[in-house]
Every structure is written in C-alpha cells, then in structure tokens.
Scaffold this motif. Structure first.
Motif, PDB file in Angstrom:
ATOM      1  N   ARG A 247       0.826  -1.209   0.000  1.00 37.94           N
ATOM      2  CA  ARG A 247       0.000   0.000   0.000  1.00 37.94           C
ATOM      3  C   ARG A 247       0.862   1.261   0.000  1.00 37.94           C
ATOM      4  O   ARG A 247       0.467   2.287  -0.568  1.00 37.94           O
ATOM      5  N   TYR A 248       2.037   1.176   0.611  1.00 35.82           N
ATOM      6  CA  TYR A 248       2.917   2.346   0.677  1.00 35.82           C
ATOM      7  C   TYR A 248       3.513   2.646  -0.697  1.00 35.82           C
ATOM      8  O   TYR A 248       3.664   3.802  -1.090  1.00 35.82           O
ATOM      9  N   LEU A 251       0.728   4.413  -2.657  1.00 36.66           N
ATOM     10  CA  LEU A 251       0.538   5.815  -2.263  1.00 36.66           C
ATOM     11  C   LEU A 251       1.628   6.700  -2.879  1.00 36.66           C
ATOM     12  O   LEU A 251       1.365   7.802  -3.364  1.00 36.66           O
ATOM     13  N   SER A 272      -4.866  -7.680   2.947  1.00 35.67           N
ATOM     14  CA  SER A 272      -4.996  -6.392   3.636  1.00 35.67           C
ATOM     15  C   SER A 272      -4.492  -5.238   2.772  1.00 35.67           C
ATOM     16  O   SER A 272      -5.197  -4.241   2.580  1.00 35.67           O
ATOM     17  N   LEU A 275      -6.706  -4.703  -0.393  1.00 33.20           N
ATOM     18  CA  LEU A 275      -7.924  -3.925  -0.125  1.00 33.20           C
ATOM     19  C   LEU A 275      -7.611  -2.430  -0.057  1.00 33.20           C
ATOM     20  O   LEU A 275      -8.349  -1.608  -0.595  1.00 33.20           O
ATOM     21  N   ALA A 276      -6.523  -2.102   0.596  1.00 30.52           N
ATOM     22  CA  ALA A 276      -6.133  -0.686   0.695  1.00 30.52           C
ATOM     23  C   ALA A 276      -5.803  -0.120  -0.687  1.00 30.52           C
ATOM     24  O   ALA A 276      -6.183   1.011  -1.014  1.00 30.52           O
ATOM     25  N   GLU A 279      -8.929   0.719  -2.666  1.00 33.38           N
ATOM     26  CA  GLU A 279      -9.569   1.968  -2.243  1.00 33.38           C
ATOM     27  C   GLU A 279      -8.769   3.192  -2.702  1.00 33.38           C
ATOM     28  O   GLU A 279      -9.340   4.191  -3.152  1.00 33.38           O
ATOM     29  N   MET A 280      -7.456   3.106  -2.573  1.00 31.62           N
ATOM     30  CA  MET A 280      -6.622   4.249  -2.963  1.00 31.62           C
ATOM     31  C   MET A 280      -6.683   4.485  -4.460  1.00 31.62           C
ATOM     32  O   MET A 280      -6.812   5.624  -4.925  1.00 31.62           O
ATOM     33  N   ASN A 282      -9.039   3.535  -6.574  1.00 30.89           N
ATOM     34  CA  ASN A 282     -10.372   4.031  -6.946  1.00 30.89           C
ATOM     35  C   ASN A 282     -10.496   5.519  -6.658  1.00 30.89           C
ATOM     36  O   ASN A 282     -11.124   6.256  -7.414  1.00 30.89           O
TER      37      ASN A 282
END
Lengths: 342, 342
Positions: A247-248, A251, A272, A275-276, A279-280, A282
C-alpha cells in the motif's frame, strides 16, 4: 464461534506444462505452500502461497519454518475477527505470499462457517470475470503461434511477455497483431527496458497501428521517475507491477502521478494491502488489473474471489493454474474457457 | 438468498436534552430519517440519516422524496452483493447521510440473514470502544461545570466546542483544565477561527500547560492551506472534519500534508467512502477519530459497528444519542457509561 485451533503448512510441487520464460527468468515449475486453517467447529480454510524471489525477495524454503510462528499467533483467535489476523500478518514482511495465504485461509474458514462465499464477504460486486492468457518469451514464430492458439480458444485478451530484446519484441508484436485481429494486448516487460527503450518500443507499436491496452512495468521496480517518464511519453496506459507491492508503494505512485494502472497481486500485497490499494486507486482514479505468480487453482481461487467481490479490475491476468499441471481443479469458482464464474 | 423486496423511509423527530450550541449554530433537536430495508426471507436492516445542512449542504425535507428512487435502485439486489448497492448509493451526492443510512441498512440486513454482527462483517478488530462526551458552547462557568460532571461520571475524554470568541475560549479551557485534571481534551472550533487565531489559541493553551489531544477543524472547510499552516505552527495534532467529507477530500489532505488527524463521520462519507478513508489514512499514517451528527441510538449503532469492526480510531466521539431524548435504546451494542461493547 470460529476459534482457530490449528494451522498447517503443506509444501506442494507443481510443474508447468512447458517452461515459462519472462524477461531474465525461466521457471520449470513452482514450489508453493498450502495453508490450512482449522476452526473449532470443524471448518477448514484453504490458502496458498506462491512465492517470488524476483519480486518479493522471499525464499520458499523458509516458509515451513514459519508454520510454528503463524500457528502461535493465530490459535485462539476467532476467524470472524479477521482484521486482527490481518494486522498480525502485516508484520510478516519477509514472506508476503505467506501473509496472503494465511489472510485468505482465515476468510475461507469464515466463509465455510457462515455459508457465505468469500466473494460476497468482499461485497459480491460481480458474478463473473474473464481472464487473459499469457504468451511467454520464445521465438517470434512460436509466440505468434501461441497467441493465435490462445485467441482462437476464446481468450479476448492476450498478455505478452517482452523486455529481453527490443528489436525482436517489436517483431513479436507485429507477428501477433497479424494473427489475432481484434484481441486486446497487455504487454509486460517485467522491468526489462530502460525508460528510453520503453518509449521507443511504445512509439514503434503506435506507428505500426498496434494498440495495446496496458504497458506493464516497462522499467526497473525502483525507478519511479522512469515509470512516470514512460507514462508521459507513451501513447499507451502504463502499469506498475514490480513497483507496486505494498500500500505504501501505491501511495507513492499516486503522489508522483507515476502510472495509469496498478497490477495488484495478492502474493505481493496480501489481502490487507490489496484492499487498501483498491480503495486508494479508486480514489485517485488509477485503473486496476489483477495478476498472479505461479498459483495453482487453490491460490488462483483467492484472486478470483477478491476480484469478483471487489469488482475493482479492468483486466484479470489469472492464468497460472491454466499453465501448471494439477491432479484436480480445487477452485471454488467455475472455469469456462476464459470465464470465471461465482 | 437475500433479495431486497422493499425500502422504507420514516421521518423521526428528536429533541436534545438541552439546546446544543457549537460555533455559529444552535440546535434544539434533529429531524432524522430512519431507513428500513426489507429482504425476501423476512430480515429487516435498519439505518439512520442524521442530516447536516451546515456540513453536507443537505436538506432533510428532500429525503422522503428520495424513497421511491432508492427503492427502485435496490429492489431485486441481494444484500450479500452489498458493493453493488454501495456503488449505486455513491451517486447520491446530494444526500450523503441517506447514502450512509441505506448502505448501513443493507449490511444490517446481511448481518441478520447470516447471524454475523455487522462489526464482524467489517473485520471484528475490537470488542470494545470508549466514547468521549461533548461540552457545547455556554458561559465559562457552565462549561466548566458540565465538563466536571462529564469527567466525574467516568468519561476520560472530553470534547469542548469553541470557535466563537477566542479570548473566552482560552478562559474556558483554563477553567475546564482546573476541574478535570487527567482528562483528555478534543477541542473543536468547527471552522470558527482564522489560521492566525487558531495558532494564537493553541500557543496560549500550550503556554498555560494545557495539553490537548486533538485540535479539530480550526479553520474554514475549504482552507486547506490554512489547515496546513495551523498544523505546522501548533504544538497539538490538527484534525480535519468539515474539510474531510469524501475520499477525494482526504486524498487531497494527504497530498498536501495538511493534517495529523481526520474525523470520519458516516453521515459525511457513507460506509463506502469511510472504508476508503480508513485505508488511505492508515497508509499515510494519519490518525483517525470517528464522530457523529445528531444520530439517535439507531444511527450511532452504525458508527459503533464500524469502529469496532475496523478498529481504526484513536478517539470515538459518538455521544449524540446520549444528548437526544429517546423512547428506548435501539443500538445493537451495550452502553456502559463511556464504554460501548460488542
């Protein structure tokens, strides 16, 4: 109640129908680890870790030694409180594919317990998805033949591995385009080009009237500026794969406006982080595809459930189980040619 | 199967125990809309929209007129495929509290269907959370008395409304700090200060040895640069509330490094954007609190389930149902003083 009473890791050896060749890497098969989570009421959840040294830096021979640690962390936790297990497994950064397998196995056990398929725990966004199929690196002639075979057997999207030989790669794309009119192409260089080679390649295709849907990971994983340079100098959407593990990472890609697409693989991110990332992406209006390492049908099932449930993906590159030899199909979905149905 | 067969909107009038005064706004009560989702097998899901004109621009008198549209969109969809309903409701940007109520009611029906509490559908991260309680704007003396009462009744965190009168606000904080030694303070200016007033206020508290845990929305909602200026010139963590309604707002705050905290309210974001904000904030290492508008126990239940399930919040400001007069408590959790238990 769904308290975990035991966790087992089982080493599984799989062989490819034929050796799978991508930029700077050839594999004859894959050693995976199946994770089984046992719940007090008798439910069993299944997950699979298909490791990647090249992408994740992880070594499969370490996985069996992690069984005791994972078991110690999980026994006594209720599978219904799955976020607690997600959080615990987020710490296992040395083995992201094990993280994925354990996180999924817990959801699978929760699903068996409640009778709700995992894709509906994720939200049940879709009833059906369609996968591409992949052409590994080979001679120009063999790659064109393989692509035609894939296209004629009903796959509308073909993934093509390039990145070892720029001039030949252009010839490959010309040869494939000629015999698969109307197909969508995902072209994956697996970090094989420099930024300028990547742009040369994209412009060469463009000038020959060959359209590609996604240009995947043209440059080195760490070269975020290079990705961005290719993105802004190429007519095709550029995707991060090796550059987008956590996820990092994603971002950072968003902050740098570095890509049009991200290729999520559960083996890189676990459930996990995946999923993040959904969302990011989208939110940032970055498109998504979902890919695989060398999962069997047990492991591909994880990504199929995730993709059906979140409905987040424009392209699905979930074909490793179609290339590995397996005794029996063990996915909790129906495969019909390229179609994968809930 | 859990196909939706009917949707009902019911207007409910609630009165505050005493008028609730925040910066530039006084409310005697709240007109909310309860949403009921009926599933073919008899399950009923409950949600509640507690509107905010000041924050969301929405008007409650429009809500009953939306019942037919929502019903038309939802009837026939299976509650287990809840992401389809999330996506549909994301379009209703004119009534974000209705979006929240419908999205939650669908999860609640799914929960009744499967026997899994909503907080476990969200992941079951926690068994218990603890809420603060709020001191509205009043005279210095009355605010100190109220704060002491709250603290003595067992609430460890006190939220204090300021933002109308800078000099008096500092006196209020001095008076409260004197009679509630050891409490945590969340100070909420509800957009009432200019950036320089906010910094003056924070430094005045700091110089008097008064520590605050969160300094909420010191400046205007649209003033992202102002928020950032306060963040970098104040010794206390700065939170966005009115500035952080949607997932897009929060991505912008992250890109601008504008805040330390985000206050998620389901009434601003719905479930769908709230989930995205949790993932983004966790990735960007921005801390989270969860707040409310003027929900009854039906609406507060939504936030309690969300907070227990995601486990994402450092502070919980879920006290509106403790300030509104209600015939009976209807939350699907246990309230024990400040504690809220699954």
């Amino acid at each position: 109640m769904g308290k975990i009473v035991d966790v087992k890791f089982i080493v599984k050896e799989y062989t490819y129908e034929k050796p799978f060749h991508i930029a700077n890497s050839i594999a004859a098969g894959s050693t995976n680890v199946e994770v089984q989570v046992f719940v007090e009421n008798g439910a069993i959840g299944y997950g699979e870790a298909a490791p990647s040294y090249r992408v994740n830096g992880e070594r499969v021979e370490t996985f069996p030694t992690l069984e005791a640690f994972v078991k110690e962390q999980l026994v006594g936790v209720d599978v219904r409180n799955y976020r607690r297990i997600f959080d615990i497994m987020d710490g296992l950064r040395s083995a992201s594919s094990v993280k994925a397998a354990v996180q999924f196995a817990v959801l699978d056990a929760f699903s068996v317990e409640t009778g709700v398929p995992v894709y509906q725990l994720f939200g049940g966004a879709k009833d059906e998805i369609e996968t591409d199929k992949t052409v590994g690196i080979d001679t120009v002639e063999n790659m064109a033949t393989e692509a035609r075979k894939i296209f004629e057997s009903g796959f509308k999207t073909i993934k093509i591995k390039v990145g070892e030989d720029l001039k030949k790669d252009i010839q490959v794309m010309e040869a494939i385009a000629e015999v698969t009119r109307g197909a969508n192409y995902i072209v994956d260089a697996n970090t094989g080009y420099t930024p300028k080679e990547a742009i040369y390649f994209a412009k060469a295709l463009y000038s020959r009237g060959i359209d590609i849907s996604v240009f995947e990971q043209p440059v080195k994983a760490e070269d975020i500026e290079g990705l961005k340079f290719v993105r802004y100098n190429s007519p095709f959407p550029v995707a991060a794969d090796e550059s987008a593990r956590t996820r990092y990472d994603v971002l950072r890609l968003i902050k740098h406006d570095a890509v049009d697409f991200v290729n999520i693989k559960l083996m890189k991110s676990g459930i996990s982080d995946a999923l993040a990332i959904v969302e990011m992406a989208n939110t940032a209006k970055i498109q998504l595809m979902i890919g695989c390492m060398s999962e069997s049908s047990v492991g591909i099932n994880q990504s199929v459930q995730f993709a059906l449930g979140t409905g987040a993906f424009v392209f699905h590159d979930l074909d490793s189980h179609l290339m590995l030899l397996e005794d029996s199909f063990r996915g909790k979905f129906v495969q019909k040619g390229p179609r994968m149905l809930a």
